[in-house]
Enzyme design. Structure first.
Site, short mmCIF file in Angstrom:
data_model
loop_
_atom_site.label_atom_id
_atom_site.label_comp_id
_atom_site.label_asym_id
_atom_site.label_seq_id
_atom_site.Cartn_x
_atom_site.Cartn_y
_atom_site.Cartn_z
N PRO A 80 6.05 -1.22 139.04
CA PRO A 80 6.09 -0.36 138.70
C PRO A 80 5.62 1.02 139.00
O PRO A 80 4.52 1.56 139.08
CB PRO A 80 5.67 0.34 137.46
N GLU A 81 6.49 1.68 139.97
CA GLU A 81 6.10 3.08 140.78
C GLU A 81 6.74 3.83 141.14
O GLU A 81 7.42 3.73 139.27
CB GLU A 81 7.02 2.90 142.64
#
Ligand SMILES: [Zn+2]
Length: 270
Positions: free
Chosen positions: A2-3
């Site tokens: 997850p960015e």
């Protein structure tokens, strides 16, 4: 992993279920995440959620008594489930809400975090040295130019440094540099102000686009199995080694910089 856009998508997705809600319980099934979940997390019980914000890749749950910090690590996700739904494997903690919903955290690799602080959260050890948010005031080309003077690292490592700016992960760094026409191997301290203006705009553009795309899958994300709103970006260079550049048809080049993969067009980027 997850960015920033996935984290922001998650935050937006759970926000309507949390705002104004009272937390009636915190169930921790596996406290050994990246850092051990502190017993003080029980301070959340009886508290009402005033605000749900994001700083870098941390989701901050604000209550009158303090702030819970949630990080999704490498493989974490949050979803809203009905109180009757049994936990699955890797569902490490639940926040029980007065509405009957549960905020459930799932993380097979356990690099995420659930922490608590009663002190001003911006002074928290994990947050206080973070650079500005790329989509907020304080981040622009002038800032990048000023910060980059006398820096000898390459520009890609420079923009991926969370002390400089948060949230520019590998995929977004590669794509933003392509959009700005900057060779990722260039030394950060030798790039002009004008080019940094373009780069700052490119970073904002690519992140905004990614968040908007994440937003389109939000309903499914909350309603169904809650898998994070990963979006398919129209990638220009990332992961496209030897494929033709979408602008000039030159094969995209791949190289390794500081143990991270980089993709770029040797003609469009200089
Ligand atoms: Zn090209």
């Amino acid at each position: 992993m997850p960015e920033l856009p996935e984290v922001e998508t998650t935050r937006c997705g759970i926000e309507p279920y949390l705002l104004g809600q009272t937390i009636t319980g915190v169930t921790v099934r596996q406290p050994r995440l990246r850092w051990e979940v502190p017993d003080s997390i029980q301070s959340l019980v009886g508290q009402t959620v005033q605000q749900l914000t994001r700083r870098g890749k941390y989701i901050l749950l604000h209550t009158p008594a303090g702030v819970a910090l949630i990080h999704l690590g490498m493989s974490g996700s949050l979803r809203i489930v009905d109180a009757t739904m049994l936990p699955r494997k890797h569902d490490h903690f639940d926040l029980l809400l007065a509405s009957g919903n549960i905020v459930r955290y799932h993380d097979p690799r356990r690099f995420g975090a659930l922490l608590w602080t009663a002190d001003p959260v911006q002074q928290h050890l994990l947050l206080r040295e973070l650079g500005p948010e790329p989509l907020e005031a304080g981040f622009d080309g002038d800032y990048l130019f000023t910060q980059s003077r006398s820096r000898t690292v390459n520009v890609k490592a420079f923009i991926m440094n969370a002390h400089i700016v948060v949230g520019v992960g590998n995929i977004y760094a590669c794509e933003a540099l392509f959009l700005a026409g900057i060779d990722p191997r260039r030394v950060a301290g030798r790039i002009s102000r004008e080019r940094y203006l373009k780069l700052a705009n490119s970073i904002r553009e690519i992140l905004t686009y990614a968040i908007e795309r994440g937003g389109t899958t939000l309903r499914d994300f909350v309603r169904e199995d809650g898998s994070p709103g990963y979006f398919q970006l129209e990638l220009k260079v990332y992961g496209r080694a030897d494929e033709p550049c979408r602008v000039c048809q030159t094969p995209i080049r791949h190289l390794t910089q500081g143990q991270r993969s980089t993709w770029f067009c040797p003609v469009c980027q200089h």
